[in-house]
Design a protein around this motif. Structure first.
Motif, short mmCIF file in Angstrom:
data_model
loop_
_atom_site.label_atom_id
_atom_site.label_comp_id
_atom_site.label_asym_id
_atom_site.label_seq_id
_atom_site.Cartn_x
_atom_site.Cartn_y
_atom_site.Cartn_z
N MET A 1 0.84 -1.18 0.00
CA MET A 1 0.00 0.00 0.00
C MET A 1 0.88 1.24 0.00
O MET A 1 2.10 1.17 -0.10
N SER A 2 0.28 2.40 0.20
CA SER A 2 1.03 3.64 0.20
C SER A 2 1.73 3.78 1.54
O SER A 2 1.18 4.27 2.51
N LYS A 3 2.97 3.27 1.62
CA LYS A 3 3.62 3.10 2.91
C LYS A 3 4.61 4.21 3.25
O LYS A 3 5.18 4.24 4.33
N GLY A 4 4.86 5.11 2.33
CA GLY A 4 5.89 6.12 2.57
C GLY A 4 7.26 5.54 2.29
O GLY A 4 7.42 4.40 1.90
N GLY A 5 8.33 6.33 2.52
CA GLY A 5 9.67 5.84 2.27
C GLY A 5 10.19 6.31 0.93
O GLY A 5 9.50 6.97 0.17
N MET A 16 2.69 12.49 -8.24
CA MET A 16 1.82 13.50 -7.67
C MET A 16 0.51 12.85 -7.21
O MET A 16 0.05 11.87 -7.78
N ALA A 17 -0.07 13.42 -6.16
CA ALA A 17 -1.29 12.88 -5.58
C ALA A 17 -2.15 14.02 -5.04
O ALA A 17 -1.68 15.14 -4.83
N ALA A 18 -3.44 13.71 -4.83
CA ALA A 18 -4.37 14.67 -4.24
C ALA A 18 -4.37 14.49 -2.73
O ALA A 18 -4.83 13.46 -2.22
N TRP A 19 -3.84 15.48 -2.03
CA TRP A 19 -3.73 15.44 -0.58
C TRP A 19 -4.87 16.24 0.06
O TRP A 19 -5.15 17.37 -0.34
N LEU A 20 -5.51 15.64 1.05
CA LEU A 20 -6.44 16.36 1.89
C LEU A 20 -5.63 17.03 2.99
O LEU A 20 -5.07 16.35 3.85
N VAL A 21 -5.53 18.35 2.95
CA VAL A 21 -4.65 19.07 3.87
C VAL A 21 -5.41 19.89 4.91
O VAL A 21 -4.81 20.45 5.83
N PHE A 31 4.15 12.85 -3.92
CA PHE A 31 3.83 11.70 -3.06
C PHE A 31 4.86 10.61 -3.34
O PHE A 31 4.85 9.99 -4.40
N LYS A 32 5.76 10.39 -2.41
CA LYS A 32 6.82 9.41 -2.60
C LYS A 32 6.29 7.99 -2.43
O LYS A 32 5.56 7.70 -1.50
N LEU A 33 6.70 7.14 -3.33
CA LEU A 33 6.32 5.73 -3.25
C LEU A 33 7.40 4.94 -2.53
O LEU A 33 8.57 5.30 -2.54
N PRO A 34 7.01 3.82 -1.91
CA PRO A 34 8.01 2.94 -1.30
C PRO A 34 8.74 2.12 -2.36
O PRO A 34 8.27 2.00 -3.49
N PRO A 35 9.88 1.54 -2.00
CA PRO A 35 10.50 0.59 -2.92
C PRO A 35 9.54 -0.56 -3.20
O PRO A 35 8.72 -0.93 -2.35
N LEU A 135 -5.76 8.34 -5.03
CA LEU A 135 -5.93 9.41 -6.02
C LEU A 135 -4.56 10.02 -6.29
O LEU A 135 -4.20 11.09 -5.80
N ALA A 136 -3.78 9.28 -7.08
CA ALA A 136 -2.39 9.62 -7.35
C ALA A 136 -2.03 9.11 -8.74
O ALA A 136 -2.72 8.26 -9.31
#
Length: 361
Positions: A1-5, A16-21, A31-35, A135-136
């Motif tokens: 999933m979208s795990k960060g990293g 790029m992604a749609a962020w709810l801020v 929006f950075k994807l994990p390996p 949404l990315a």
């Protein structure tokens, strides 16, 4: 999933992604994807729908007990094209068109072991705080939760496998068959896909009720045998129950409450025959005042319906075979720009003639 990293995208590319801020505030940001893990795939998102839960988070930063406490990528109804596969992925290759199941169970708890992973307490679900959504431009997801689409099923239809899965799970929970007459309370997106699924499961007669005449017209076009416009007044329940029975022309075997209000649940409990079932679909109001004792005296079963489990293959087959057509539900389409994501969410939140709002990335 979208795990960060750290992302393993090529240098210079930026996902790029749609962020709810914040309240009513979305921003397209990096929006950075994990390996990529050995059992993961990287998917280029092509179609993402807006769900009612997305709108709740957009408007209130919360839904039931789920609270947005920090910026979050939104969205969970999605389909796309495989761009890269992990070293152990055998059944998917780049270029495959896939629909994505949104939730990852822990597979260690009793619920997951029993196959009821939809109620896993540690599920990681797209766009449900604290987990990022879909949404990315690209996301990383387990391969086993990505389902290939037949050539005659579009990516938009693939994205709608998510709400359709809720309806299929509801029909399974309600044991819908050619012997069950069905009442659907609510003609929003979930109510409408529940109508479609109940018909595909063989329900001989389906009646839909709502407070909105326009949505009832859509329900009629989608195949409801009868529709009835109800009020928001609790005092009207007795006469509305009588009218619903007349419109049905038979006993109501199973009612689906797809609105989750005291009024709708009270109506469903009152109109469903003795020994029948009332299914509460999704997350309604936290607290309701309902005639539970009288329903219990008639042995009306109250059944919760939360998310779905093992539904994507059936949903895809129902779409492939033409037994269900979800295309008429898509009323608005938007691209993936800052202006368009703002317009899309305001359109979806505004109701009116909007049923399903879809992003084409």
């Amino acid at each position: 999933m979208s795990k960060g990293g750290k992302s393993d995208q090529e240098e210079g590319e930026e996902n790029m992604a749609a962020w709810l801020v914040g309240l009513n505030t979305l921003k397209i940001q990096p929006f950075k994807l994990p390996p990529l893990g050995p059992h993961d795939v990287r998917v280029g998102m092509k179609a993402v729908g807006i769900c009612g839960s997305d709108v709740h988070f957009f408007k209130a930063l919360r839904l039931a007990d789920y609270v947005v406490k920090e910026p979050m990528v939104i969205g969970h109804e999605c389909a796309g094209i495989i761009e890269e596969t992990g070293s152990e992925v055998k059944d998917l290759v780049p270029g495959d068109r896939v629909a994505l199941e949104a939730g990852i169970g822990c597979w260690g708890c009793d619920f997951c072991k029993e196959g009821r992973y939809n109620i896993c307490p540690d599920m990681k679900f797209f766009g449900l705080p604290p987990f990022h959504g879909s949404l990315a431009r690209q996301i990383v997801h387990p391969a086993y939760l990505c389902f290939k689409l037949p050539d005659n099923v579009s990516l938009e239809e693939g994205a709608l496998c998510e709400p359709l899965s809720v309806a299929v799970h509801a029909c399974r929970r309600g044991n819908i068959s050619p012997e069950t007459n069905v009442l659907v309370m609510g003609a929003g997106p979930i109510g409408l896909v529940t109508l479609l699924a109940a018909r595909a499961f063989g329900a001989p007669r389906i009646v839909t009720v709502d407070v909105d005449g326009n949505r009832l017209s859509i329900a009629k076009e989608l195949g409801a045998d009868g529709v009835f416009k109800v009020s928001t007044n609790m005092q009207d329940i007795p006469k509305e129950v009588e009218t619903i029975c007349n419109v049905m022309g038979a006993k109501v075997d199973v009612s689906f409450d797809c609105a989750g209000l005291s009024k709708t649940m009270s109506t469903a409990l009152s109109v469903t025959r003795a020994g029948g079932k009332v299914c509460l679909v999704g997350l309604g109001h936290n607290e309701m005042t309902v005639p539970l004792t009288t329903a219990a005296a008639r042995e009306v079963d109250v059944i919760g319906v939360f998310r779905y489990k093992n539904t994507w293959p059936l949903c895809i087959e129902l779409l492939r075979s033409g037994k269900i057509d979800v295309k008429p539900l898509i009323t608005h389409r938007f691209g993936f720009s800052q202006k368009e994501i703002e317009e899309a969410f305001e359109t979806s939140a505004g109701g009116g003639n909007a049923i399903k709002v879809m992003f084409n990335l």
